[in-house]
Design a protein around this motif. Structure first.
Motif, PDB file in Angstrom:
ATOM      1  N   LEU A  29       0.830  -1.199   0.000  1.00 32.27           N
ATOM      2  CA  LEU A  29       0.000   0.000   0.000  1.00 32.27           C
ATOM      3  C   LEU A  29       0.867   1.252   0.000  1.00 32.27           C
ATOM      4  N   THR A  63      -8.629   0.100  -0.093  1.00 26.33           N
ATOM      5  CA  THR A  63      -7.183   0.274   0.021  1.00 26.33           C
ATOM      6  C   THR A  63      -6.828   1.704   0.423  1.00 26.33           C
ATOM      7  N   ALA A  78      -1.804  -4.988   2.178  1.00 28.89           N
ATOM      8  CA  ALA A  78      -3.159  -5.511   2.202  1.00 28.89           C
ATOM      9  C   ALA A  78      -3.148  -6.952   1.726  1.00 28.89           C
TER      10      ALA A  78
END
Length: 223
Positions: free
Chosen positions: A105, A177, A188
């Motif tokens: 991320l 996200t 994630a």
């Protein structure tokens, strides 16, 4: 079809498994996982999903399954259906192939849904639900993310059949996200079905391991 297998214990994929186990329990409101010698146990407590064992190595399926007899017992194994089936008796029902996936991320700006859809976010503690609604307020697509430390687990992503092929799944994933990134998650994780695999790969997710589910169902009632 993903047909490879590398044992995940002690590897990066092993860390991804741990992220998934803890985040899944948080997402579903289950008790904290218990670490077992061969993996993890989650006491889910539902009639048809009493307990779940997550096994990072398919070689542990046989010994673990030999101890299990109660209906509503589930195994989630990092291995192919063929590997898992080899360790199970005919009492077990084996599910379709699934895939443990992850993505790193960074900055994930949310995606605006196309007209006439709107996006709604609801948060309860570390669990966040994204819902795409129609102009009439019905749910067209949805998903959930549970954030625990630096990891986020995406869960229960679904698009209503009447609203598919309109990019709504991507909208939900973008929102989830984004929420995870804002809350300081750096990775994630999710488990994808065969149907969802192409979407997640298109969005930049990487397969870490095949996943196979198996469960002990209740015996049919004789009438």
């Amino acid at each position: 079809m993903i047909d490879f297998w590398t044992p995940v214990s002690g590897s990066r994929a092993g860390e991804v498994v741990a992220d998934w186990v803890w985040g899944w329990a948080l997402s579903r409101g289950a008790p904290d996982p218990v670490t077992e010698p061969d993996g993890y146990r989650i006491d889910v407590g539902l009639p048809e999903h009493r307990v779940r064992y997550v096994l990072p190595d398919p070689s542990s399926v046989g010994p673990r399954a030999a101890e299990l007899t109660e209906p509503g017992t589930w195994l989630k194994v990092c291995g192919s259906p063929e590997q898992v089936r080899a360790g199970l008796s005919s009492r077990w029902t084996i599910g379709a192939p699934e895939y443990l996936m992850s993505t790193e991320l960074g900055t994930h700006p949310p995606t605006i849904p196309p007209d006439p859809y709107t996006l709604e976010l609801r948060s309860t503690g570390d669990v966040h639900d994204a819902v795409v609604r129609t102009a009439g307020g019905e749910c067209a697509a949805k998903g959930r993310v549970a954030v625990r430390g630096g990891a986020a687990v995406i869960d229960m992503v679904e698009t209503d059949p009447a609203h598919r092929r309109r990019g709504l799944g991507s909208v939900v994933m973008s929102e989830l996200t984004h929420v995870a990134s804002v809350r300081c998650a750096v990775r994630a994780v999710l488990v994808a079905t065969e149907a969802g695999l192409a979407l997640y790969e298109k969005l930049g997710w990487t397969v870490e391991s095949p996943i196979t589910a198996a469960h002990l169902a209740a015996a049919p009632t004789l009438r």
